[in-house]
Enzyme design. Structure first.
Site, PDB file in Angstrom:
ATOM      1  N   GLN A   1      -3.246  -2.371   7.227  1.00 25.43           N
ATOM      2  CA  GLN A   1      -3.611  -3.788   7.326  1.00 25.43           C
ATOM      3  C   GLN A   1      -4.315  -4.228   6.026  1.00 25.43           C
ATOM      4  O   GLN A   1      -3.997  -3.700   4.979  1.00 25.43           O
ATOM      5  CB  GLN A   1      -4.479  -4.050   8.569  1.00 25.43           C
TER       6      GLN A   1
ATOM      7  N   LYS B   1       0.830  -1.213   0.000  1.00 31.14           N
ATOM      8  CA  LYS B   1       0.000   0.000   0.000  1.00 31.14           C
ATOM      9  C   LYS B   1       0.867   1.267   0.000  1.00 31.14           C
ATOM     10  O   LYS B   1       0.606   2.205  -0.746  1.00 31.14           O
ATOM     11  CB  LYS B   1      -0.904   0.011   1.258  1.00 31.14           C
TER      12      LYS B   1
HETATM   13  P1  GDP Z   1       2.249  -2.280   3.007  1.00 32.97           P
HETATM   14  O1  GDP Z   1       2.185  -2.539   4.462  1.00 32.97           O
HETATM   15  O2  GDP Z   1       1.021  -2.717   2.285  1.00 32.97           O
HETATM   16  O3  GDP Z   1       2.623  -0.868   2.651  1.00 32.97           O
HETATM   17  O4  GDP Z   1       3.417  -3.217   2.452  1.00 32.97           O
HETATM   18  P2  GDP Z   1       4.876  -3.448   3.141  1.00 32.97           P
HETATM   19  O5  GDP Z   1       5.693  -2.252   2.907  1.00 32.97           O
HETATM   20  O6  GDP Z   1       4.727  -3.930   4.534  1.00 32.97           O
HETATM   21  O7  GDP Z   1       5.378  -4.700   2.320  1.00 32.97           O
HETATM   22  C1  GDP Z   1       5.566  -4.652   0.947  1.00 32.97           C
HETATM   23  C2  GDP Z   1       7.046  -4.979   0.665  1.00 32.97           C
HETATM   24  O8  GDP Z   1       7.203  -5.292  -0.690  1.00 32.97           O
HETATM   25  C3  GDP Z   1       7.972  -3.805   0.916  1.00 32.97           C
HETATM   26  O9  GDP Z   1       9.214  -4.293   1.323  1.00 32.97           O
HETATM   27  C4  GDP Z   1       8.071  -3.140  -0.455  1.00 32.97           C
HETATM   28  O10 GDP Z   1       9.296  -2.425  -0.635  1.00 32.97           O
HETATM   29  C5  GDP Z   1       8.029  -4.338  -1.352  1.00 32.97           C
HETATM   30  N1  GDP Z   1       7.411  -4.143  -2.668  1.00 32.97           N
HETATM   31  C6  GDP Z   1       6.351  -3.366  -3.002  1.00 32.97           C
HETATM   32  N2  GDP Z   1       6.021  -3.554  -4.310  1.00 32.97           N
HETATM   33  C7  GDP Z   1       6.871  -4.469  -4.783  1.00 32.97           C
HETATM   34  C8  GDP Z   1       7.017  -5.113  -6.049  1.00 32.97           C
HETATM   35  O11 GDP Z   1       6.269  -4.889  -6.982  1.00 32.97           O
HETATM   36  N3  GDP Z   1       8.024  -6.037  -6.168  1.00 32.97           N
HETATM   37  C9  GDP Z   1       8.857  -6.337  -5.143  1.00 32.97           C
HETATM   38  N4  GDP Z   1       9.807  -7.252  -5.348  1.00 32.97           N
HETATM   39  N5  GDP Z   1       8.751  -5.757  -3.940  1.00 32.97           N
HETATM   40  C10 GDP Z   1       7.751  -4.843  -3.754  1.00 32.97           C
HETATM   41  P1  IMO Z   2       0.248  -3.155   7.160  1.00 32.96           P
HETATM   42  O1  IMO Z   2      -0.505  -1.839   7.209  1.00 32.96           O
HETATM   43  C1  IMO Z   2       0.374  -7.382   8.237  1.00 32.96           C
HETATM   44  C2  IMO Z   2      -1.535  -8.528  12.027  1.00 32.96           C
HETATM   45  C3  IMO Z   2      -0.636  -9.015  13.140  1.00 32.96           C
HETATM   46  C4  IMO Z   2      -1.595  -9.952  13.863  1.00 32.96           C
HETATM   47  C5  IMO Z   2      -2.928  -9.226  13.735  1.00 32.96           C
HETATM   48  C6  IMO Z   2      -3.313  -8.404  14.958  1.00 32.96           C
HETATM   49  O2  IMO Z   2       1.726  -2.982   7.163  1.00 32.96           O
HETATM   50  O3  IMO Z   2      -0.267  -4.000   6.059  1.00 32.96           O
HETATM   51  P2  IMO Z   2      -2.445  -6.086  15.950  1.00 32.96           P
HETATM   52  O4  IMO Z   2      -1.071  -5.660  16.376  1.00 32.96           O
HETATM   53  O5  IMO Z   2      -3.054  -5.247  14.889  1.00 32.96           O
HETATM   54  O6  IMO Z   2      -3.370  -6.282  17.120  1.00 32.96           O
HETATM   55  O7  IMO Z   2      -2.222  -7.576  15.337  1.00 32.96           O
HETATM   56  O8  IMO Z   2      -2.832  -8.386  12.610  1.00 32.96           O
HETATM   57  N1  IMO Z   2      -1.170  -7.199  11.469  1.00 32.96           N
HETATM   58  C7  IMO Z   2      -0.592  -7.016  10.278  1.00 32.96           C
HETATM   59  N2  IMO Z   2      -0.143  -7.906   9.366  1.00 32.96           N
HETATM   60  N3  IMO Z   2       0.448  -6.061   7.979  1.00 32.96           N
HETATM   61  C8  IMO Z   2      -0.021  -5.158   8.865  1.00 32.96           C
HETATM   62  O9  IMO Z   2      -0.100  -3.838   8.584  1.00 32.96           O
HETATM   63  C9  IMO Z   2      -0.535  -5.622  10.098  1.00 32.96           C
HETATM   64  N4  IMO Z   2      -1.047  -5.004  11.184  1.00 32.96           N
HETATM   65  C10 IMO Z   2      -1.434  -5.984  12.010  1.00 32.96           C
HETATM   66  O10 IMO Z   2       0.483  -9.671  12.633  1.00 32.96           O
HETATM   67  O11 IMO Z   2      -1.697 -11.169  13.154  1.00 32.96           O
END
Ligand code: GDP
Ligand code: IMO
Ligand code: MG
Length: 426
Positions: free
Chosen positions: A224, A16
């Site tokens: 999330q 996201k």
């Molecule tokens: P969010 O919580 O939804 O913002 O996602 P996160 O940042 O926790 O996890 C997504 C991970 O995938 C991060 O490490 C990003 O840098 C990486 N990422 C996002 N888009 C891509 C993609 O298209 N390809 C690859 N290989 N990595 C990506």
């Molecule tokens: P983003 O925004 C992935 C999961 C935790 C746990 C459950 C409840 O980066 O996508 P909490 O601390 O919210 O009470 O935990 O939800 N969880 C996530 N998993 N990405 C997240 O956020 C999360 N935020 C909470 O691992 O299973």
């Protein structure tokens, strides 16, 4: 002007942060509407990587206002850490970031309660991020929470009452904190409240609606994912907020009729952190391969993410609940080297095949029904346009669009801002 929403369709970490950053130049305002520092949103550009927890992912572009909405729960200490790092990197944060007076505060004792409640659950633990999210939202719904606006009047009194309630609860759980340690945590917390006072604290529901009335455009950033939603996710293994599109209405005070586009974001496969059901989870070498290639380790806790094939039953459900109008597929490059790719199109439960996401995924045996598709075996990470896509990848997209009955308008082929391909809407 309408308010557009971007949210996760799986169990979080779909990417996201990256996409909000990419879409921000098209908007005047970016706003977070729920969740808290349990989120970890990663952005990469100019060979630098940033992880945001409470601050919206629009913060790195210039000219936008970023808002932390009333539906968010805010940990002052973690906010301060995140904000000061951004200020150091040259962002004039106090000018572009505004916080809702109605956002609830995560107290040091909320975090202690999160840990104690998890410990008390034993093998049934949720695997929370340990950031105090559940206890803070519990206080909100119990009508005993503290809001950012409460710091403006009789704050010491309100804080002391909440603190005492938490300490009583911790004692009943056998988790009374060490007095010196708690005093230290509280000192940092109060200092962080003073730091936050330097920001503009607003009635964000009025602010956002006035902007929309003036013709300004707003992008709401979800945290999330839909399958972690407290109402519609895999309860009780969920977070404590409404992560779905309706959460943008309650978490910012925008009316449903003001919602425009709904961007639903998903990975070309699927991951989950923490406990709970995950029908397409892979426990074999393929699962490991996805984890290594996709660097599937939590942005907040560093935990291994569980990995599996894409689950179209769950995605159809998420699209329905959110009213998704456009899909965004992330991390397709992670599957670049696979001979074949599987997609779960239905579940078999007790000999019956269903395409609908069921109430219970836990006490029954859910067997995913897979369709296997040929892999594209091509490095897509430097592609710039959909015209360069290999035929097998185009076929994968066509297959998903038919199964999900929604267009995929953006495909991400790497973590960097620039590795983002927009598709023409046919
Ligand atoms: P969010 O919580 O939804 O913002 O996602 P996160 O940042 O926790 O996890 C997504 C991970 O995938 C991060 O490490 C990003 O840098 C990486 N990422 C996002 N888009 C891509 C993609 O298209 N390809 C690859 N290989 N990595 C990506
Ligand atoms: P983003 O925004 C992935 C999961 C935790 C746990 C459950 C409840 O980066 O996508 P909490 O601390 O919210 O009470 O935990 O939800 N969880 C996530 N998993 N990405 C997240 O956020 C999360 N935020 C909470 O691992 O299973
Ligand atoms: Mg994340």
């Amino acid at each position: 002007m309408k308010v557009d929403v971007l949210l996760g369709l799986q169990w979080g970490d779909e990417g996201k942060g990256k996409v909000v950053d990419v879409l921000t130049p098209r908007y005047d305002v970016v706003a977070r509407f729920q969740g808290g520092p349990n989120a970890g949103h990663t952005l990469e550009f100019d060979n630098k990587k940033y992880v945001l927890r409470s601050i919206p992912s629009g913060i790195f572009q210039s000219g936008q206002i970023n808002i932390i909405g009333n539906g968010v729960v805010l940990d002052p200490v973690l906010f301060r850490e995140e904000a000061e790092a951004l200020e150091k990197s040259g962002i004039d944060l106090k000018k572009v970031l505004k916080l809702s007076r109605k956002a609830h505060l995560i107290l040091p004792t909320h975090r202690l309660l999160d840990a104690a409640l998890e410990a008390a659950k034993g093998k049934n633990k949720i695997g929370t991020t340990g950031k105090g999210i559940g206890p803070t939202y519990t206080d909100k719904v119990s009508r005993t929470g503290l809001r950012l606006g409460d710091t403006e009047h009789r704050f010491d009194e309100k804080y002391a009452a909440a603190r005492q309630r938490h300490l009583d609860r911790l004692a009943s759980l056998g988790a009374t904190p060490d007095a010196d340690k708690l005093a230290e945590l509280e000192k940092a917390w109060m200092d962080a409240i003073d730091y936050i006072r330097q920001y503009e604290i607003i009635d964000s529901e009025h602010y956002v609606n006035h902007l929309v009335d003036e013709g300004k455009s707003v992008l709401c950033e979800g945290a999330q994912g839909t399958l972690l939603d407290v109402d519609f996710g895999s309860y009780p293994f969920v977070t404590s907020s409404n992560t779905v599109c309706a959460g943008a209405c309650t978490g910012l005070g925008v009316a449903p009729r003001r919602i425009g586009k709904v961007y639903g974001i998903f990975k070309a496969y699927c991951t989950r952190v923490g406990s709970g059901p995950f029908p397409t989870e892979l426990f074999d070498e393929t699962g490991k391969k996805i984890r290594e290639l996709g660097h599937e380790y939590g942005a907040v806790t560093g935990r291994e993410r569980r990995c599996g094939w894409i689950d179209l039953v769950a995605l159809r459900y998420s699209i329905m609940i959110n009213g998704v109008t456009r899909l965004i597929m992330m991390k397709s490059d992670v599957l670049d080297g696979f001979d074949t790719i599987k997609a779960c199109t239905a579940y078999e439960i007790d000999g019956e095949v269903t395409r609908d996401f069921p109430f219970n995924l836990e006490d029954v045996e859910v067997k995913p029904v897979y369709t296997e598709l040929p892999g594209w075996k091509t490095d897509m990470t430097s592609m710039q346009s959909e015209d360069e896509f290999p035929a097998e990848f185009k076929a994968y997209i066509d297959f998903l669009e038919k199964e999900l009955n929604t267009p995929i308008t953006i495909v991400s082929v790497g973590p960097d801002r620039t590795q983002t391909i927009e598709r023409k809407l046919s």
